[in-house]
Design a protein around this motif. Sequence first.
Motif, mmCIF file in Angstrom:
data_model
loop_
_atom_site.group_PDB
_atom_site.id
_atom_site.type_symbol
_atom_site.label_atom_id
_atom_site.label_comp_id
_atom_site.label_asym_id
_atom_site.label_seq_id
_atom_site.Cartn_x
_atom_site.Cartn_y
_atom_site.Cartn_z
ATOM 1 N N UNK A 1 0.840 -1.203 0.000
ATOM 2 C CA UNK A 1 0.000 0.000 0.000
ATOM 3 C C UNK A 1 0.874 1.252 0.000
ATOM 4 N N UNK A 2 1.912 1.257 0.856
ATOM 5 C CA UNK A 2 2.821 2.411 0.899
ATOM 6 C C UNK A 2 3.479 2.645 -0.456
ATOM 7 N N UNK A 3 3.868 1.556 -1.130
ATOM 8 C CA UNK A 3 4.496 1.685 -2.447
ATOM 9 C C UNK A 3 3.508 2.259 -3.456
ATOM 10 N N UNK A 4 2.268 1.799 -3.375
ATOM 11 C CA UNK A 4 1.236 2.241 -4.320
ATOM 12 C C UNK A 4 1.004 3.748 -4.230
ATOM 13 N N UNK A 5 1.035 4.299 -2.999
ATOM 14 C CA UNK A 5 0.725 5.729 -2.831
ATOM 15 C C UNK A 5 1.990 6.588 -2.779
ATOM 16 N N UNK A 6 3.148 5.983 -3.035
ATOM 17 C CA UNK A 6 4.380 6.759 -3.159
ATOM 18 C C UNK A 6 5.103 7.047 -1.861
ATOM 19 N N UNK A 7 4.773 6.353 -0.780
ATOM 20 C CA UNK A 7 5.492 6.523 0.489
ATOM 21 C C UNK A 7 6.657 5.533 0.518
ATOM 22 N N UNK A 8 7.742 5.900 -0.196
ATOM 23 C CA UNK A 8 8.801 4.934 -0.465
ATOM 24 C C UNK A 8 9.591 4.546 0.780
ATOM 25 N N UNK A 9 9.847 5.488 1.672
ATOM 26 C CA UNK A 9 10.608 5.152 2.877
ATOM 27 C C UNK A 9 9.820 4.184 3.758
ATOM 28 N N UNK A 10 8.509 4.458 3.894
ATOM 29 C CA UNK A 10 7.663 3.565 4.684
ATOM 30 C C UNK A 10 7.573 2.185 4.025
ATOM 31 N N UNK A 11 7.480 2.179 2.708
ATOM 32 C CA UNK A 11 7.410 0.916 1.981
ATOM 33 C C UNK A 11 8.686 0.112 2.182
ATOM 34 N N UNK A 12 9.838 0.784 2.047
ATOM 35 C CA UNK A 12 11.125 0.098 2.213
ATOM 36 C C UNK A 12 11.248 -0.480 3.616
ATOM 37 N N UNK A 13 10.823 0.297 4.615
ATOM 38 C CA UNK A 13 10.898 -0.167 5.997
ATOM 39 C C UNK A 13 10.039 -1.426 6.194
ATOM 40 N N UNK A 14 8.827 -1.423 5.620
ATOM 41 C CA UNK A 14 7.942 -2.583 5.743
ATOM 42 C C UNK A 14 8.518 -3.808 5.038
ATOM 43 N N UNK A 15 9.018 -3.612 3.812
ATOM 44 C CA UNK A 15 9.534 -4.752 3.059
ATOM 45 C C UNK A 15 10.741 -5.378 3.741
ATOM 46 N N UNK A 16 11.627 -4.533 4.294
ATOM 47 C CA UNK A 16 12.798 -5.078 4.980
ATOM 48 C C UNK A 16 12.412 -5.776 6.290
ATOM 49 N N UNK A 17 11.412 -5.192 6.986
ATOM 50 C CA UNK A 17 10.966 -5.842 8.225
ATOM 51 C C UNK A 17 10.355 -7.212 7.925
ATOM 52 N N UNK A 18 9.513 -7.257 6.883
ATOM 53 C CA UNK A 18 8.901 -8.525 6.490
ATOM 54 C C UNK A 18 9.964 -9.505 6.007
ATOM 55 N N UNK A 19 10.944 -9.004 5.251
ATOM 56 C CA UNK A 19 12.017 -9.861 4.735
ATOM 57 C C UNK A 19 12.825 -10.479 5.874
ATOM 58 N N UNK A 20 13.120 -9.677 6.898
ATOM 59 C CA UNK A 20 13.861 -10.202 8.053
ATOM 60 C C UNK A 20 13.106 -11.356 8.710
ATOM 61 N N UNK A 21 11.785 -11.187 8.834
ATOM 62 C CA UNK A 21 10.963 -12.241 9.439
ATOM 63 C C UNK A 21 11.005 -13.507 8.585
ATOM 64 N N UNK A 22 10.788 -13.327 7.294
ATOM 65 C CA UNK A 22 10.749 -14.481 6.397
ATOM 66 C C UNK A 22 12.085 -15.213 6.351
ATOM 67 N N UNK A 23 13.180 -14.460 6.326
ATOM 68 C CA UNK A 23 14.498 -15.093 6.246
ATOM 69 C C UNK A 23 14.825 -15.841 7.540
ATOM 70 N N UNK A 24 14.416 -15.259 8.661
ATOM 71 C CA UNK A 24 14.661 -15.921 9.943
ATOM 72 C C UNK A 24 13.894 -17.240 10.036
#
Length: 733
Positions: A217-240
């Motif tokens: 959703x953040x990516x869709x509306x152009x909130x790139x910093x928030x989007x990046x933070x969410x994707x990295x947080x989710x990625x950390x969970x998935x990788x762990x």
Amino acid sequence: MISNNKEKIYKILDQAYAFRTRDISNSIALTQKALDLSEALNDKALIGKSLNQLGLFYMIITEFEKSKELSKQAISIFKSIDVEVGIADARYNIGSVFYKTNDFYSGLVQLLEALKIYRTAGDLHGIAKTEKAVGTIYEYIGDNDNAHKTYVSAIKIAVKLSDKNLEANILNNLSGLYLKKNKINLAKEKISRSIDLKKQTKDVRGLGFAIYGRGKIHLKIGLYEEAKRDFFEALDIHMELNEQFGSAMCLSKLGKMYNMLQDFEKAEYVLKASVEIAESINSTMVKIKGYNLLSMMYKGNRNHVDALKYLELYVFEKDKITNTQTVKVIEHYDLINQMNNLENEARINKEKQKAIEIINKEEKEAVRLRQEFLSIMSHEIRTPLNAITTIISILKDNIINADKELFNSLQFASKNLINTVNDTLDFTKLDSNKSVLEVRNANLKELCSNIISLHNNNAKLKDLDLVLKSDIPNDRYYSLDQAKIGQILGNLISNAIKFTQRGDIVLETALINEDKVYDTIRFSVKDSGEGISKENLQVIFDSFSQIKPVITRDQGGTGLGLAIVKKLVELHQGKILVNSVLNEGSEFYFTLQLKRVDNVIEAEEIDYSKLKGKLALIADDTLINALLMKKVLKKWDVNSVIVKDGKEALEASTIKKYDFILMDIHMPIMNGVEATKKIKATKNKNSDTPIFAVTADVQTNEHEENRKLFDAILWKPLEIEKLYKALSHKIEL
């Protein structure tokens, strides 16, 4: 003592299930322990339950083949003790594996069978989780209305059960659906609720997917910093948690974001990482997105070699889904509507008359939905096919020597696919006796050889011999409809391959009588497969909904295939018959009278100089199709201008005079019908210019308004000679 051991096993299974959200490896180890203990007790119910739970966990970690094997073992166990809900749990696992690997049709079959059992048993949790999976398939194939309806139904049940984890999972899907529809506030509301629920239940894995959903959703509306933070947080969970599918999705979205921000180095790195994971787990959807993004990125950076490489990968994977799964779903669209039928079954027993009225209403709605769906799918399938067949036509002049045989096979295969799609989409016309034969002179032996070649690879994959036997003279030609004969024999051979595990399949054409004008020929397809019981032989050619209770094999049933065969044989004034013995094989056969002709008509010589120096306007939102059209016209010395939608076509018509306009129908901003109306209704340089509809939507010709509006309607995939004749005819008038 036995009772205590059983109680211990149930506790182990419950503990394993609880661990699945944060320590899946421990869940698998515990369930394996439960399976060992169950086998020691020889308790089939517990063995089946343990197998199903292992199947679920292996599906979660994307070991799909292992998951299917365990679930199939569970089905065998539960069938032996007649435990229907256990069978439903196993079918849910198998169906989920199928759709996660993009076999949507097979997934839908398994899931709807599971759903029927859960409804009969009143298993609300089973109903809700299966509806979520079915909704996901609807969403994948573009049926967003049914997806929304199914998700909402599943959420209501999850709330009723107070199952917060399940509710959160479905809310995540629903949020993604609203995002596709640009309903941003609703998407935010649902994903926020999903995240809150996941935090309450401490479902770490599910939280990763929910945070990823918020990032979209953040990516869709152009909130790139928030989007990046969410994707990295989710990625950390998935990788762990070693969640590969979730990791691949996060990396794919990060790559998309970096590409939008023109940080190409990071975009390339994360996209390649995403694709590598997706390839390892066979996630076609993630691969498609990654290949497409990489191709566009390299193209923007003028790295044409890598751009072409990933474009080819993208087209291959996309076509693999478009040309197989989508066609299957079209053929069996009745299956998709079974959700409504299942919901009505309970009401039928209570209020018979009221239920009949509801069913009648739903049947009318199903017809409307089917037509809309066929219109969309015909466009989605025929658009890429247009590129394939046009390229084949362009390359035709450059084919020499031994490559001609490969070219002929490619040309036959592409035409066969087009004919298959056309006949499937045209089933309603067959059913209402509106279809007609389109006869041409053809060599029957050559036609049958081509059909054998087309299906030979599928037979070889199962170590089957596919054989042609014919006593028809090699040089004998007949007046016949090649497409429909090919569809009949192709369907019969496909079914024979599907239901035969060993031995051979024989296509035989036998000349049984000759007179002065006609030959009487017996066609047969014989296999050494599982056969058909006597009681089912009478209904084997009925439509899908009628034969479904009869055909419940793992292979998926015959769908509309044999119903189409029956209609096509009857169109030839013939009758399809079958002889079959269980476990020995089947023979499908029919007899036709075909008119002999002296030889095949030579291709008509066409004067391609008539259009020299003309100017065309091409309106098409699919760039590759527009460029191929431009290349075809260039061969005839026709110059052309490309625009990407109806609005641009309208604007172009006011600037320059064109000799003709080629107008796609389905385009963004303004469609082809609306643009054509405005061009013809407005006083401009092209108000009298011939406008041709060039479309993949077979429903276009169903509307009289369209037939009057356009000078001609040309179908994608285009037949080059028909295009030239249509254009030159208008120029001559």
